[in-house]
Write a protein that holds these residues in place. Structure first.
Motif, PDB file in Angstrom:
ATOM      1  N   ASP A 237      39.710  36.922  30.753  1.00  0.00           N
ATOM      2  CA  ASP A 237      40.084  38.027  31.626  1.00  0.00           C
ATOM      3  C   ASP A 237      40.173  39.346  30.859  1.00  0.00           C
ATOM      4  O   ASP A 237      39.833  40.400  31.390  1.00  0.00           O
ATOM      5  N   THR A 240      36.222  39.761  28.652  1.00  0.00           N
ATOM      6  CA  THR A 240      35.041  39.897  29.521  1.00  0.00           C
ATOM      7  C   THR A 240      35.509  39.916  30.972  1.00  0.00           C
ATOM      8  O   THR A 240      35.375  38.934  31.693  1.00  0.00           O
ATOM      9  N   THR A 242      34.552  40.787  33.711  1.00  0.00           N
ATOM     10  CA  THR A 242      33.690  40.458  34.858  1.00  0.00           C
ATOM     11  C   THR A 242      33.113  39.056  34.729  1.00  0.00           C
ATOM     12  O   THR A 242      32.154  38.705  35.425  1.00  0.00           O
ATOM     13  N   GLN A 258      39.823  34.304  40.340  1.00  0.00           N
ATOM     14  CA  GLN A 258      39.053  35.359  40.995  1.00  0.00           C
ATOM     15  C   GLN A 258      38.869  35.055  42.482  1.00  0.00           C
ATOM     16  O   GLN A 258      39.064  35.928  43.327  1.00  0.00           O
ATOM     17  N   ASP A 262      41.211  37.689  44.151  1.00  0.00           N
ATOM     18  CA  ASP A 262      40.320  38.834  44.387  1.00  0.00           C
ATOM     19  C   ASP A 262      39.589  38.685  45.707  1.00  0.00           C
ATOM     20  O   ASP A 262      39.502  39.615  46.488  1.00  0.00           O
TER      21      ASP A 262
END
Lengths: 299, 318
Positions: A237, A240, A242, A258, A262
């Motif tokens: 996290d 990187t 993404t 995620q 998200d």
């Protein structure tokens, strides 16, 4: 048992007090482990966004999971990163052997090698992200000294996993080294002396005495590192954010996180988390079975 | 919670047993003087020691280099970071970075929040864990093994499997974006600690408890007067490890905490990292990271012996 029939009142009081003492951990277990676990299993069979009520959807999430290239990639990445575990164990055993000698400075070395273990993974991730910087990072500047043009580690789909493995080995070395050292110090000296008298060389002593004697520690470390390895999240996290170039560093927990927080696909994320839980359970179970056989064969 | 939820099976602490570092650092072979020239074996041993020291020193440099690099970068100018060849010793020294971090982000409140969480969890949780360990180890109670084994089984369930339901639980009572979800689940006790203390207590003879019972002491009195003083070293070791685990936690805080003023130190430095990397203000990031590392480094240096012995015991009979 015979006393319990003679003094029932006294024992009832002891029972109640004991139950009161263990009550909080037991309630904590029911509320924060058992209930969430059962709920996760239930939610994994639903279509649920976390805001409205879950809608039962059968096996849809599980079917979707095995057709989801990102999930499969995250699985693959998670296992790939575990390559560091055996490498780390070999290096830490070698270090422990070195530190097991009667010599000055071993306390100092133990401390130095242990510092990364106690450092927070968040801070460690930040400093390694900087160390892996393609242009000005510590690694590439060091490589430049010997004329190697280092890659842009964290932006390169082929190098990001090796980079994370290097960092994980660095972080975990002190822990396994310490456990090996404790195990080595409990190996009876006379075993080596007897073996030496029988003409066993250093390698044979290592292979037939040291390795079997530290096997319980190896087993403990393999189990705990695989369990920890299946839950890698923080460094992904932070380093990187993404999921890495071409999703090449996303791990299973990172993907669950995620999807859940998200994308608000709570049902789908729950299904993945149940698979993760099952995986951890299976790994532990298999390793305990294997270990039972190992111990049997030593005895 | 912590990244390492391990299942230890420690033997009772025996301070005199051969733990790392407890042995004399003096070499076994007596120092050679003129009357007794060193034997071939001694010479070889010493040569080996030199070789091993060199290798261990090289390793130590690798272990410590990233931390030194962090510290060195934290004292550079923004331009100094990119200078070639790399500067290990900053020129000039910019201590100002350590002043700027306090206004560049909520670092102070991050430390406060981390302290509140870690202190509450460990102090209250340790008390309840120790009481439970006492009951599990030394008291008669119905379903004792079932209760204990179910707790132990809980260790196998990874936090990511629980985090979604836990999140929705706390969201439904309005606790998201407060410190409560990071405190409440953990003050009920820590199974690793219960397990460790229970093992440790098995070396305490039942007879002293029986004697105290005959003298009319209650179990609570027995716990605080007899048991607690005996298990204090084990509690101290576990306490420190737990404190560091909570202090260093990242996954649970990132799920629950959004507003800058409630974030823990780990989240604050991660945000520093994301925010200031774009501005290439690496000295600032490194200064904040270094400040975040300092508390545990200090705790470690102070309690080094307890931490290392506790870790070594945790796994030695794994």
């Amino acid at each position: 048992m015979s006393t319990s029939t003679r003094r029932p009142r006294l024992h009832r009081q002891e029972h109640l007090t004991a139950l009161a003492f263990v009550a909080l951990p037991v309630i904590g277990f029911l509320l924060f482990t058992l209930y969430p676990m059962l709920f996760s299993i239930y939610a994994s069979f639903t279509d649920w966004n976390g805001l409205t009520a879950p809608v039962f959807s059968g096996l849809d999430n599980y079917i979707a999971m095995f057709q989801d290239p990102y999930f499969l990639e995250a699985m693959y990445n998670t296992f790939y990163l575990m390559i560091g575990i055996p490498i780390g164990l070999v290096i830490s055993l070698a270090l422990a052997l070195a530190m097991n000698r009667k010599m000055r400075g071993s306390t100092f070395f133990r401390t130095v090698y242990y510092v990364p273990v106690i450092s927070s993974i968040a801070a460690v991730a930040i400093l390694w992200q900087w160390a892996f910087n393609g242009d000005f990072g510590l690694i590439n500047q060091t490589l430049a000294l010997v004329g190697i043009d280092g890659p842009n580690w964290l932006q390169d789909a082929n190098m990001v996993k090796p980079a994370l493995i290097i960092m994980a080995i660095w972080k975990g070395l002190g822990f396994s080294m310490l456990l090996y050292l404790a195990a080595l110090q409990s190996v009876p000296r006379h075993l080596y002396e007897a073996a030496a008298l029988d003409g066993a060389g250093a390698w044979q002593q290592f292979r037939h005495i040291t390795v079997p004697m530290v096997r319980p520690v190896t087993f403990f470390l393999v189990v705990t590192s695989v369990i920890a390895g299946s839950q890698v999240f923080v460094e992904i996290d932070i380093m990187t954010p993404t999921g890495g170039p071409e999703f090449s560093s996303a791990t299973i927990v990172w993907y669950i996180w995620q999807k859940a927080f998200d994308n608000l696909q709570m049902g789908y994320a729950s299904a993945m988390s149940v698979v993760l839980g099952l995986m951890v359970f299976l790994i532990t179970f298999i390793q305990f079975r294997l270990n039972r056989r190992n111990q049997f064969s030593i005895d | 919670m912590s990244s390492q939820r391990v299942l230890p099976s420690p033997p009772p602490l025996k301070p005199e047993s051969g733990l790392p570092g407890r042995r004399s650092t003096r070499p076994a072979s007596a120092p050679a003087d003129a009357a007794n020239p060193p034997s071939v074996a001694e010479k070889r041993h010493r040569l080996g020691n030199i070789l091993v020291t060199v290798i261990l020193s090289l390793g130590a440099v690798i272990m410590i280099a990233p931390l030194l690099w962090t510290f060195s970068t934290s004292l550079k100018t923004r331009e100094g970071v990119f200078s070639l060849p790399p500067q290990w010793i900053p020129d000039p020294f910019v201590w100002d970075n350590y002043v700027r971090i306090w206004t560049a982000g909520p670092l102070l409140s991050g430390i406060q929040n981390s302290l509140i969480i870690a202190c509450t969890v460990t102090v209250v949780g340790t008390l309840f864990s120790a009481l439970a360990a006492f009951a599990f180890a030394k008291m008669r109670m119905p379903y004792k093994n079932v209760l204990f084994l179910s707790q132990l089984a809980a260790l196998m369930v990874p936090f990511p499997t629980l985090m979604i339901p836990q999140f929705t639980m706390f969201a439904s009572i309005g606790w998201v974006d407060t410190l409560l979800p990071l405190i409440v689940p953990f003050i009920f006790g820590n199974i690793i600690m219960i397990f460790f203390l229970r093992q440790y207590l098995s070396s305490v003879p039942d007879s002293i408890i029986e004697a105290a019972r005959i003298d009319g002491a209650s179990f609570l009195q027995i716990f605080f007067r007899l048991i607690f003083p005996v298990i204090k070293p084990a509690i101290a070791a576990q306490f420190i490890l737990w404190f560091m685990a909570v202090w260093n936690d990242y996954l649970a805080p990132i799920i629950y905490l959004n507003s800058p003023e409630v974030q823990t130190l780990q989240l604050v430095i991660a945000n520093f990292n994301a925010q200031y990397a774009i501005q290439t203000d690496y000295p600032l990031i490194m200064a904040a990271s270094f400040v975040a590392l300092l508390p545990v480094l200090i705790v470690f240096i102070v309690f080094q012996r307890q931490i290392i012995e506790s870790i070594a015991l945790t796994g030695s009979k794994g």
